[in-house]
Design an enzyme around this catalytic site. Structure first.
Site, PDB file in Angstrom:
ATOM      1  N   ASP A   1      -3.132  -8.166  -7.237  1.00  0.00           N
ATOM      2  CA  ASP A   1      -2.790  -8.627  -5.887  1.00  0.00           C
ATOM      3  C   ASP A   1      -3.578  -9.898  -5.548  1.00  0.00           C
ATOM      4  O   ASP A   1      -4.440  -9.904  -4.660  1.00  0.00           O
ATOM      5  CB  ASP A   1      -3.137  -7.473  -4.912  1.00  0.00           C
ATOM      6  CG  ASP A   1      -2.851  -7.790  -3.466  1.00  0.00           C
ATOM      7  OD1 ASP A   1      -2.068  -8.720  -3.191  1.00  0.00           O
ATOM      8  OD2 ASP A   1      -3.414  -7.094  -2.599  1.00  0.00           O
TER       9      ASP A   1
ATOM     10  N   ASP B   1     -13.827 -12.170 -12.616  1.00  0.00           N
ATOM     11  CA  ASP B   1     -12.434 -12.610 -12.556  1.00  0.00           C
ATOM     12  C   ASP B   1     -11.510 -11.496 -13.079  1.00  0.00           C
ATOM     13  O   ASP B   1     -11.552 -11.154 -14.261  1.00  0.00           O
ATOM     14  CB  ASP B   1     -12.313 -13.875 -13.421  1.00  0.00           C
ATOM     15  CG  ASP B   1     -10.913 -14.459 -13.396  1.00  0.00           C
ATOM     16  OD1 ASP B   1      -9.960 -13.742 -13.022  1.00  0.00           O
ATOM     17  OD2 ASP B   1     -10.783 -15.635 -13.770  1.00  0.00           O
ATOM     18  N   GLY B   2     -10.701 -10.960 -12.182  1.00  0.00           N
ATOM     19  CA  GLY B   2      -9.822  -9.844 -12.543  1.00  0.00           C
ATOM     20  C   GLY B   2      -8.761 -10.229 -13.562  1.00  0.00           C
ATOM     21  O   GLY B   2      -8.369  -9.409 -14.398  1.00  0.00           O
TER      22      GLY B   2
ATOM     23  N   GLU C   1     -13.580  -8.077  -7.808  1.00  0.00           N
ATOM     24  CA  GLU C   1     -13.501  -8.935  -6.616  1.00  0.00           C
ATOM     25  C   GLU C   1     -14.486 -10.093  -6.813  1.00  0.00           C
ATOM     26  O   GLU C   1     -15.646  -9.869  -7.128  1.00  0.00           O
ATOM     27  CB  GLU C   1     -13.847  -8.131  -5.354  1.00  0.00           C
ATOM     28  CG  GLU C   1     -13.985  -8.955  -4.080  1.00  0.00           C
ATOM     29  CD  GLU C   1     -12.784  -9.856  -3.768  1.00  0.00           C
ATOM     30  OE1 GLU C   1     -11.640  -9.388  -3.818  1.00  0.00           O
ATOM     31  OE2 GLU C   1     -12.998 -11.060  -3.509  1.00  0.00           O
TER      32      GLU C   1
ATOM     33  N   SER D   1      -6.493  -1.812  -0.646  1.00  0.00           N
ATOM     34  CA  SER D   1      -6.029  -1.102  -1.845  1.00  0.00           C
ATOM     35  C   SER D   1      -7.103  -0.193  -2.475  1.00  0.00           C
ATOM     36  O   SER D   1      -6.769   0.924  -2.889  1.00  0.00           O
ATOM     37  CB  SER D   1      -5.464  -2.096  -2.877  1.00  0.00           C
ATOM     38  OG  SER D   1      -6.363  -3.136  -3.143  1.00  0.00           O
TER      39      SER D   1
ATOM     40  N   HIS E   1      -7.783  -7.461  -8.039  1.00  0.00           N
ATOM     41  CA  HIS E   1      -8.131  -8.304  -6.882  1.00  0.00           C
ATOM     42  C   HIS E   1      -8.316  -7.367  -5.689  1.00  0.00           C
ATOM     43  O   HIS E   1      -7.409  -7.184  -4.886  1.00  0.00           O
ATOM     44  CB  HIS E   1      -7.035  -9.326  -6.608  1.00  0.00           C
ATOM     45  CG  HIS E   1      -6.843 -10.324  -7.711  1.00  0.00           C
ATOM     46  ND1 HIS E   1      -6.297  -9.991  -8.924  1.00  0.00           N
ATOM     47  CD2 HIS E   1      -7.149 -11.645  -7.776  1.00  0.00           C
ATOM     48  CE1 HIS E   1      -6.273 -11.075  -9.692  1.00  0.00           C
ATOM     49  NE2 HIS E   1      -6.780 -12.090  -9.029  1.00  0.00           N
TER      50      HIS E   1
ATOM     51  N   HIS F   1       0.823  -1.219   0.000  1.00  0.00           N
ATOM     52  CA  HIS F   1       0.000   0.000   0.000  1.00  0.00           C
ATOM     53  C   HIS F   1       0.851   1.261   0.000  1.00  0.00           C
ATOM     54  O   HIS F   1       0.474   2.274  -0.591  1.00  0.00           O
ATOM     55  CB  HIS F   1      -0.968  -0.029   1.188  1.00  0.00           C
ATOM     56  CG  HIS F   1      -1.969  -1.135   1.070  1.00  0.00           C
ATOM     57  ND1 HIS F   1      -2.556  -1.758   2.137  1.00  0.00           N
ATOM     58  CD2 HIS F   1      -2.475  -1.761  -0.037  1.00  0.00           C
ATOM     59  CE1 HIS F   1      -3.378  -2.699   1.716  1.00  0.00           C
ATOM     60  NE2 HIS F   1      -3.351  -2.723   0.396  1.00  0.00           N
TER      61      HIS F   1
HETATM   62  C1  LIG Z   1      -4.811 -10.374  -1.384  1.00  0.00           C
HETATM   63  S1  LIG Z   1      -6.516 -10.107  -1.478  1.00  0.00           S
HETATM   64  C2  LIG Z   1      -6.659  -8.494  -2.069  1.00  0.00           C
HETATM   65  C3  LIG Z   1      -6.308  -7.413  -1.114  1.00  0.00           C
HETATM   66  C4  LIG Z   1      -6.449  -6.018  -1.664  1.00  0.00           C
HETATM   67  N1  LIG Z   1      -5.838  -5.888  -2.977  1.00  0.00           N
HETATM   68  C5  LIG Z   1      -5.828  -5.009  -0.740  1.00  0.00           C
HETATM   69  O1  LIG Z   1      -4.651  -4.660  -0.937  1.00  0.00           O
HETATM   70  O2  LIG Z   1      -6.508  -4.548   0.171  1.00  0.00           O
HETATM   71  C6  LIG Z   1      -6.991 -11.020  -2.891  1.00  0.00           C
HETATM   72  C7  LIG Z   1      -8.469 -10.908  -3.235  1.00  0.00           C
HETATM   73  O3  LIG Z   1      -8.690 -11.453  -4.530  1.00  0.00           O
HETATM   74  C8  LIG Z   1      -9.949 -12.099  -4.564  1.00  0.00           C
HETATM   75  N2  LIG Z   1      -9.902 -13.003  -5.730  1.00  0.00           N
HETATM   76  C9  LIG Z   1      -9.400 -14.257  -5.810  1.00  0.00           C
HETATM   77  N3  LIG Z   1      -9.387 -14.672  -7.101  1.00  0.00           N
HETATM   78  C10 LIG Z   1      -9.877 -13.640  -7.840  1.00  0.00           C
HETATM   79  C11 LIG Z   1     -10.066 -13.419  -9.234  1.00  0.00           C
HETATM   80  N4  LIG Z   1      -9.752 -14.368 -10.126  1.00  0.00           N
HETATM   81  N5  LIG Z   1     -10.582 -12.244  -9.640  1.00  0.00           N
HETATM   82  C12 LIG Z   1     -10.902 -11.262  -8.739  1.00  0.00           C
HETATM   83  N6  LIG Z   1     -10.736 -11.406  -7.411  1.00  0.00           N
HETATM   84  C13 LIG Z   1     -10.228 -12.570  -6.966  1.00  0.00           C
HETATM   85  C14 LIG Z   1     -10.052 -12.748  -3.203  1.00  0.00           C
HETATM   86  O4  LIG Z   1     -11.403 -12.996  -2.873  1.00  0.00           O
HETATM   87  C15 LIG Z   1      -9.400 -11.696  -2.301  1.00  0.00           C
HETATM   88  O5  LIG Z   1     -10.348 -10.817  -1.772  1.00  0.00           O
END
Ligand SMILES: C[S@@+](CC[C@H](N)C(=O)[O-])C[C@H]1O[C@@H](n2cnc3c(N)ncnc32)[C@H](O)[C@@H]1O
Length: 279
Positions: A164, A143-144, A118, A100, A42, A19
């Site tokens: 992320d 899906d990101g 997300e 984030s 993500h 961050h």
């Molecule tokens: C490490 S966390 C993200 C934290 C966030 N970026 C932050 O810094 O506050 C990863 C997130 O990705 C989500 N996730 C997992 N696979 C994903 C995908 N294919 N597309 C989007 N989100 C996904 C999970 O549910 C989780 O909330």
């Protein structure tokens, strides 16, 4: 099935590193008038309670952000990051930790735009609530990795792409590389930031090697703060691999990493690395 919940890890050493760097990259983007997009592939829930049962299951934030917020000798960049968290905690009780999406929201300008992905239904619902009245952001329960390419290039032709993933599935490593390869094909000028964990099994080494092949303008910043657990496993640290980083970032992070590593160290051998490749 999505098992990962970032609420268990909010504010840990990895969050602090990611961050703080994200905030600096956006500050650099703000130096030019032209608007830009931030795509967070993500996003997580957006805001976390450090008073929650989740956060206190392993209390990871106590070895992360909690080691910084009362320091009075922070390097300027870390002070800016702690100040961002301070304004999220109007009561002064340090119970809220911005993820984030919130770091992005508090760093951009009125004409900039945010796209958040997300997949987890619970975290997506929290994120939606949090961004309900935000006219600069669009949220997608999608899906990101797969969705990124459809947004590139953005209309403004300036963007930061922040990736992320949880890396709970080994396939995430390959998906990161594929998503960036596709992204760069469509939008070579983008600033791409990939977070990765440093695990004992060393998966990050192949990831960095594959990502390095995608560009000749890269920056890798990593920090190791922990020893393996008694079974020889664990997350020892983390890193950020960037493509087209701000040209000043490597130098400015040199002013932060010694302090950060020293203060977040959980063993004597804690270390950091900043490696830049410029064509
Ligand atoms: C490490 S966390 C993200 C934290 C966030 N970026 C932050 O810094 O506050 C990863 C997130 O990705 C989500 N996730 C997992 N696979 C994903 C995908 N294919 N597309 C989007 N989100 C996904 C999970 O549910 C989780 O909330």
């Amino acid at each position: 099935m999505l098992a990962y919940r970032h609420a268990f890890h909010a504010g840990n050493h990895a969050d602090v590193l990611k961050h703080c760097v994200l905030q600096q990259v956006l500050a650099y983007m703000n130096q030019k008038d032209k608007p830009y997009w931030v795509i967070d592939t993500h996003a997580g829930a957006g805001m976390y309670s450090l008073a929650s049962d989740y956060a206190n299951k392993k209390s990871e934030y106590k070895d992360g952000i909690a080691r910084l917020w009362e320091q009075n000798d922070l390097p300027e960049i870390l002070q800016e990051y702690v100040d961002l968290i301070r304004v999220c905690n109007v009561k002064g009780d340090w119970t809220l930790y911005p993820g984030s999406p919130e770091v992005i929201r508090r760093s951009i300008r009125a004409d900039d735009r945010v796209r958040l992905f997300e997949l987890h239904p619970t975290d997506f619902a929290i994120l939606e609530d949090h961004f309900e009245r935000d006219r600069q952001a669009k949220l997608f329960k999608a899906d990101g990795f797969a969705s990124l390419k459809a947004l590139l290039p953005p209309p403004t032709r300036r963007a930061v792409i922040f990736m992320d993933p949880p890396y709970e599935l080994k396939s995430d490593y390959l998906k990161v590389v594929e998503a960036l390869r596709e992204g760069i094909k469509r939008f070579a000028e983008g600033v791409y930031i990939v977070w990765y964990p440093i695990l004992t099994r060393g998966d990050h080494i192949d990831l960095i090697e594959s990502l390095s092949e995608l560009s000749n303008k890269t920056l890798n910043i990593s920090m190791t703060v922990q020893e393996p657990d008694q079974d020889g496993f664990g997350m020892l640290g983390s890193g950020l691999f960037m493509i087209n980083p701000p040209w000043t970032l490597a130098e400015s992070m040199q002013t932060v990493m010694p302090y950060l590593t020293e203060h977040l160290a959980q063993f004597e051998g804690a270390s950091f690395d900043i490696s830049e490749s410029v064509a």
